[in-house]
Scaffold this motif. Structure first.
Motif, PDB file in Angstrom:
ATOM      1  N   SER A  16       0.836  -1.207   0.000  1.00  0.00           N
ATOM      2  CA  SER A  16       0.000   0.000   0.000  1.00  0.00           C
ATOM      3  C   SER A  16       0.870   1.255   0.000  1.00  0.00           C
ATOM      4  O   SER A  16       0.583   2.228  -0.709  1.00  0.00           O
ATOM      5  CB  SER A  16      -0.924  -0.002   1.223  1.00  0.00           C
ATOM      6  OG  SER A  16      -1.740  -1.152   1.200  1.00  0.00           O
ATOM      7  N   ASP A  39      -7.607  -4.270  -2.046  1.00  0.00           N
ATOM      8  CA  ASP A  39      -7.468  -4.865  -0.713  1.00  0.00           C
ATOM      9  C   ASP A  39      -8.672  -4.456   0.129  1.00  0.00           C
ATOM     10  O   ASP A  39      -8.868  -3.262   0.372  1.00  0.00           O
ATOM     11  CB  ASP A  39      -6.170  -4.368  -0.062  1.00  0.00           C
ATOM     12  CG  ASP A  39      -5.922  -5.038   1.282  1.00  0.00           C
ATOM     13  OD1 ASP A  39      -6.831  -5.742   1.768  1.00  0.00           O
ATOM     14  OD2 ASP A  39      -4.827  -4.845   1.832  1.00  0.00           O
ATOM     15  N   SER A  43      -6.632   0.386   2.952  1.00  0.00           N
ATOM     16  CA  SER A  43      -5.656   1.393   3.417  1.00  0.00           C
ATOM     17  C   SER A  43      -5.569   2.552   2.430  1.00  0.00           C
ATOM     18  O   SER A  43      -5.519   3.724   2.831  1.00  0.00           O
ATOM     19  CB  SER A  43      -4.246   0.805   3.550  1.00  0.00           C
ATOM     20  OG  SER A  43      -4.264  -0.498   4.003  1.00  0.00           O
ATOM     21  N   ASP A  83      -3.199  -1.966  -5.805  1.00  0.00           N
ATOM     22  CA  ASP A  83      -2.778  -2.445  -4.478  1.00  0.00           C
ATOM     23  C   ASP A  83      -3.587  -3.703  -4.180  1.00  0.00           C
ATOM     24  O   ASP A  83      -4.799  -3.729  -4.384  1.00  0.00           O
ATOM     25  CB  ASP A  83      -3.068  -1.365  -3.431  1.00  0.00           C
ATOM     26  CG  ASP A  83      -2.562  -1.760  -2.047  1.00  0.00           C
ATOM     27  OD1 ASP A  83      -1.588  -2.554  -1.970  1.00  0.00           O
ATOM     28  OD2 ASP A  83      -3.129  -1.275  -1.040  1.00  0.00           O
TER      29      ASP A  83
END
Ligand code: ADP
Ligand code: MG
Length: 226
Positions: A16, A39, A43, A83
């Motif tokens: 991230s 994800d 984040s 990510d």
């Protein structure tokens, strides 16, 4: 369109962090960029929510990559940064399949290297170019890399795994800038962190150019053979 997928089975390796700094850097250079947050931990979505102006744009990709990639292509996006979660679930596989280049962040150390080989295996099975980026490395002293970094590098190279010749060091600036909704290159382009990201970006651009060149050559050879 170029797709950079950040992947590694290991949580905390820097996926991230590097996605955010790279995407913000490309955006600052004027490249039309898009971040896909694949994800479920989100984040990057959190970081993105702190950014005024919301650039570069971010899409939630926890439910799939392919449709978003198709849209990005139509929209004329030049660089997509994905990510991923520290798993091998289907969306991560999709993200690797979509990649022009898979970037595998790894902290120096035995356990991270074990996780690297799993991700490498998937990239190899899919014929995807990949490279490891050593992240959170001890800061170099007198331009010399720390023994742990040199050892990790040697081990990866012995396994035939390409490793970026530079390093992303452990620096408070990486975390502090993200916590404020910025990136290292935006807060302080001339800082050590800003310069490391710039170097990593150049290496990625060069790799992608080489990958595109090789694909074009293969195409020429193919059409000659036909
Ligand atoms: N180069 C670095 N310097 C300092 N802290 C870092 C660095 N890379 C990652 N971190 C910190 O380590 C933690 C895990 O990094 P993160 O990017 O979230 O990993 P991943 O996405 O692979 O799980 C975060 O708290 C992040 O701020
Ligand atoms: Mg993460």
């Amino acid at each position: 369109m170029n797709v950079i997928t950040l992947a590694s089975r290991k949580g905390g390796s820097g996926k991230s962090t590097l996605t955010a700094h790279l995407a913000a850097f490309a955006h600052k250079l004027g490249k039309r960029s898009l971040i896909l947050d694949a994800d479920p931990q989100g984040s990057l979505t959190l970081w993105h929510s702190l950014r005024r102006g919301g650039e570069p744009p971010l899409e939630n990709a926890a439910r799939g990559i392919d449709r978003l990639i198709a849209h990005a292509m139509i929209d004329g996006v030049e660089w997509v940064f994905i990510d991923t979660a520290p798993t091998l679930w289907v969306v991560v596989q999709e993200a690797i399949r979509a990649a022009t280049l898979v970037v595998i962040p790894a902290r120096p150390g035995f356990f991270d290297l074990a996780a690297v080989t799993e991700t490498v295996k998937i990239a190899r099975e899919r014929n995807k170019p990949y490279a490891v980026v050593i992240n959170s490395a001890p800061v170099k002293r007198d331009e010399k890399e720390a023994p742990a970094v040199a050892a990790s590098r040697a081990k990866l190279e012995a396994l035939g795994i390409p490793v970026w010749s530079g390093q992303i060091s452990q620096r408070a600036g990486y975390m502090a800038s993200l916590a404020a909704g910025f990136s290292a290159g935006e807060v302080a382009p001339d800082s050590a962190a800003g310069q490391e990201v710039a170097r990593l970006w150049s290496a990625i651009e060069r790799s992608v150019a080489a990958i595109r060149g090789a694909q074009a050559d293969a195409g020429v050879m193919h059409s000659r053979a036909a």
